[in-house]
Design a protein around this motif. Structure first.
Motif: not given
Length: 135
Positions: A63-71, A73-82
């Motif tokens: 959860v910690t790294n998922a929240n950082m990835m959302a921060e 990328s600026g999105s909680r939608d992981y389709d926007n992370w690539p």
């Protein structure tokens, strides 16, 4: 020489894969979902896995790294992370009452841009150097 790591190592990055005090800049290629056996051995849990350009191993996100990835990328939608660039590093964290090594994500380093020179005032004339103004 054969190693048990060849069988049990898996394709997920572990903190032990990383040297201490090294930060690696990576680009997210894609995100997948993984279903894993729960830590307590009862049932299953879903995790997101980051796949990086040019790397074979994936980073399973807590959860910690998922929240950082959302921060990042600026999105909680992981389709926007690539396509996002991230810094991956090893640190220590508390888990189950013990200090253990962990992998963490961070923002990529900011590359400073050279500021343009200040505009020149067309009416400016350098003084003779006898100015007694104090700053």
């Amino acid at each position: 020489m054969p190693s048990m790591d060849d069988i049990y190592g898996g394709d997920a990055l572990k903190a032990e894969d990383f040297p201490q005090n090294k930060r690696v800049l990576l680009t997210v290629e894609r995100v997948s979902e993984r279903t894993l056996k729960a830590r307590d051995g009862k049932g299953e849990e879903r995790k997101l896995a980051l796949h990086f350009h040019g790397r074979e191993k994936v980073l399973l996100l807590n959860v910690t790294n998922a929240n950082m990835m959302a921060e990042i990328s600026g999105s909680r939608d992981y389709d926007n992370w690539p396509g996002n660039r991230v810094t991956l590093y090893r640190t220590m964290t508390d888990f189950g009452g013990k200090r253990v090594p962990a992998l963490r994500l961070d923002h990529p380093p900011v590359v400073p841009t050279q500021a343009p020179p200040p505009p020149v005032d067309p009416g400016y004339e350098p003084d003779a150097g006898d100015d007694e103004t104090t700053f």
